[in-house]
Design a protein around this motif. Structure first.
Motif, PDB file in Angstrom:
ATOM      1  N   GLU A 142       0.829  -1.206   0.000  1.00 50.69           N
ATOM      2  CA  GLU A 142       0.000   0.000   0.000  1.00 50.69           C
ATOM      3  C   GLU A 142       0.865   1.259   0.000  1.00 50.69           C
ATOM      4  N   VAL A 143       1.960   1.215   0.743  1.00 53.60           N
ATOM      5  CA  VAL A 143       2.888   2.350   0.762  1.00 53.60           C
ATOM      6  C   VAL A 143       3.493   2.558  -0.623  1.00 53.60           C
ATOM      7  N   THR A 146       0.977   4.144  -3.000  1.00 54.28           N
ATOM      8  CA  THR A 146       0.901   5.592  -2.789  1.00 54.28           C
ATOM      9  C   THR A 146       2.098   6.285  -3.430  1.00 54.28           C
ATOM     10  N   HIS A 147       3.269   5.708  -3.228  1.00 54.53           N
ATOM     11  CA  HIS A 147       4.507   6.270  -3.770  1.00 54.53           C
ATOM     12  C   HIS A 147       4.427   6.384  -5.294  1.00 54.53           C
ATOM     13  N   THR A 155       8.021   8.975   0.158  1.00 54.33           N
ATOM     14  CA  THR A 155       6.734   8.751   0.801  1.00 54.33           C
ATOM     15  C   THR A 155       6.998   8.374   2.250  1.00 54.33           C
ATOM     16  N   VAL A 157       5.537   7.192   5.907  1.00 50.25           N
ATOM     17  CA  VAL A 157       4.420   6.631   6.664  1.00 50.25           C
ATOM     18  C   VAL A 157       4.262   7.472   7.934  1.00 50.25           C
ATOM     19  N   GLY A 181      -2.184  15.153   0.591  1.00 51.33           N
ATOM     20  CA  GLY A 181      -1.168  14.286   1.159  1.00 51.33           C
ATOM     21  C   GLY A 181       0.251  14.766   0.985  1.00 51.33           C
ATOM     22  N   TYR A 253       5.330  12.885   0.087  1.00 51.88           N
ATOM     23  CA  TYR A 253       3.922  12.627   0.417  1.00 51.88           C
ATOM     24  C   TYR A 253       3.809  11.759   1.662  1.00 51.88           C
ATOM     25  N   HIS A 255       1.759   8.791   3.839  1.00 52.68           N
ATOM     26  CA  HIS A 255       0.885   7.622   3.770  1.00 52.68           C
ATOM     27  C   HIS A 255       0.450   7.321   5.201  1.00 52.68           C
ATOM     28  N   ARG A 256      -0.840   7.400   5.462  1.00 48.30           N
ATOM     29  CA  ARG A 256      -1.348   7.301   6.816  1.00 48.30           C
ATOM     30  C   ARG A 256      -1.453   5.846   7.280  1.00 48.30           C
TER      31      ARG A 256
END
Length: 413
Positions: A142-143, A146-147, A155, A157, A181, A253, A255-256
């Motif tokens: 998932e990270v 997003t990247h 990116t 976290v 983000g 950015y 990533h939550r």
């Protein structure tokens, strides 16, 4: 969704001395600390990577490296003992270049500078970099997605510490980002943090940009009249120069991570995280997302007649005949009849003799608490890192050790 680039290498930074853990890390690397009786901290970083399909993993070992090497066993528990990719141990080098490339790293960004040529040669386009002293569950796919979607150079976290017992955002890198983000500001360990969202110390870097910025910063530092120790590049930790420079470039950015994440780098965090496990499911463990580890074979746990247990976590080989309340009892540990353990963590092979009391304390492996001795106390603040009594491994306690007391490894009091 943009597919993440498959050419990924991971660097798990496990080299720090962990001075804030005091006697617990005096003779071991902090990532080798036990957690929840059956695991070590390093297990979580490695398991998250393998469960995410990332199998080219570099493990940096420096301080007390042998304690980690014994635990990871060439990556076998994670199926990382292989010819291509797999687990690679990184150790301090000598005779490999300039002073700034040799010896022990002076921070996690300094270490990345020393590894820049390795990263170039790896052929990877993205490098995941993470600390090894946190417990969390994270799908790195998932990270990486997003990247890729953001076209990010970095990116980060991030996680929100609001409501976490004893946590202070000023101990971390406080992160601000806009609604898209994009990270707009990072304040590294600020005295007055502007928020509770912090870096979870998991980063996805574009390799070419990372190397470019590290070398750019190093040139700037080399040209300055900085009073630096020989062999210290001056790059320090990620929050000193590296991440702020990347944020300023405008392609960083967030990533939550909304699930469970704890930094166990201080005694009260270490104890509090164990106490949280005893309240129920915190979302850390899932059979579909196994936390793999290297553990020897042991006998089953045993509970004797007359024992009293409430909210207790017993590890394999534990033997309890006394009272255990809201505590974790490590492998092969013994709580004798008439002994009491309350809101505490016992490591492996600990013996608590009859009449002894352990309250809001951490007792490391193979220590012995003698008859009638008391360690810690009910008045111990769970929000104060200096208030937790810690008994070092292979030590012997014959008298009371109050809140905040420390007994070094092998000590006798």
């Amino acid at each position: 969704m943009t597919a993440p680039d498959p050419r990924v290498v991971a660097i798990v930074q496990a080299g720090g001395a962990g001075a804030r853990m005091d006697v617990l890390s005096a003779e071991r690397a902090k990532p080798a600390l036990p957690f929840a009786g059956s695991y070590q901290l390093i297990d979580f970083a490695l398991s998250n990577l393998v469960n995410s399909g990332v199998d080219d993993v570099w493990l940096s070992v420096q301080y007390q490296a042998e304690s980690l090497q014994e635990q990871v066993r060439n990556g076998r528990p994670w199926d990382l003992d292989r010819t291509r990719g797999g687990l690679r141990l990184l150790v301090p080098r000598q005779g490999s270049g300039s002073l700034d490339d040799e010896g022990f790293a002076h921070g996690n960004a300094d270490e990345l500078y020393r590894l820049r040529d390795d990263l170039r040669r790896s052929g990877a386009t993205t490098v995941l970099v993470m600390s090894a002293d946190h417990v969390y569950r994270l799908d790195h796919r998932e990270v990486l997605a997003t990247h890729a979607e953001k076209g990010a150079e970095l990116t980060m976290v991030v996680t929100d510490l609001a409501g976490v017992t004893g946590e202070d955002p000023s101990d971390h890198a406080v992160v601000e980002h806009n609604r898209l983000g994009r990270v707009t500001d990072v304040s590294y360990k600020p005295e007055k943090p502007r928020g509770t969202v912090v870096a979870a110390e998991v980063f996805a870097y574009r390799v070419d940009v990372l190397v470019e910025v590290l070398e750019e910063l190093h040139r700037e530092l080399s040209g300055a009249d900085a009073d630096r120790e020989a062999g210290d590049s001056g790059l320090g930790d990620f929050g000193d120069l590296l991440v702020p420079r990347l944020v300023a470039r405008g392609k960083t950015y967030a990533h939550r991570l909304d699930g469970y994440w704890r930094d166990l780098g201080q005694p009260h965090h270490y104890l509090n995280a164990h106490l949280e496990l005893l309240t129920g499911d915190v979302g850390l463990f899932d059979p579909a997302w196994p936390i793999r580890t290297q553990q020897p074979e042991r006998l089953p746990a045993y509970v004797g007649a007359g024992a009293t247990l409430a909210d207790a976590m017993l590890s394999p080989g534990a033997r309890v005949c006394g009272t255990v309340t809201r505590s974790v009892v490590g492998p092969d540990s013994v709580v004798e009849s008439g002994a009491e353990v309350v809101e505490s963590v016992l490591g492996a092979g600990v013996t608590v003799r009859s009449g002894a009391r352990v309250v809001r304390a951490v007792v490391d492996s193979d220590a012995e608490i003698g008859p009638e001795a008391t360690v810690g106390g009910a008045e111990t603040s769970l929000e104060d890192p200096d208030a937790i009594a810690i008994i070092g491994r292979e030590s012997h306690v014959r008298r009371d050790v109050g809140p905040g007391g420390r007994v070094p490894p092998g000590g006798s009091v």
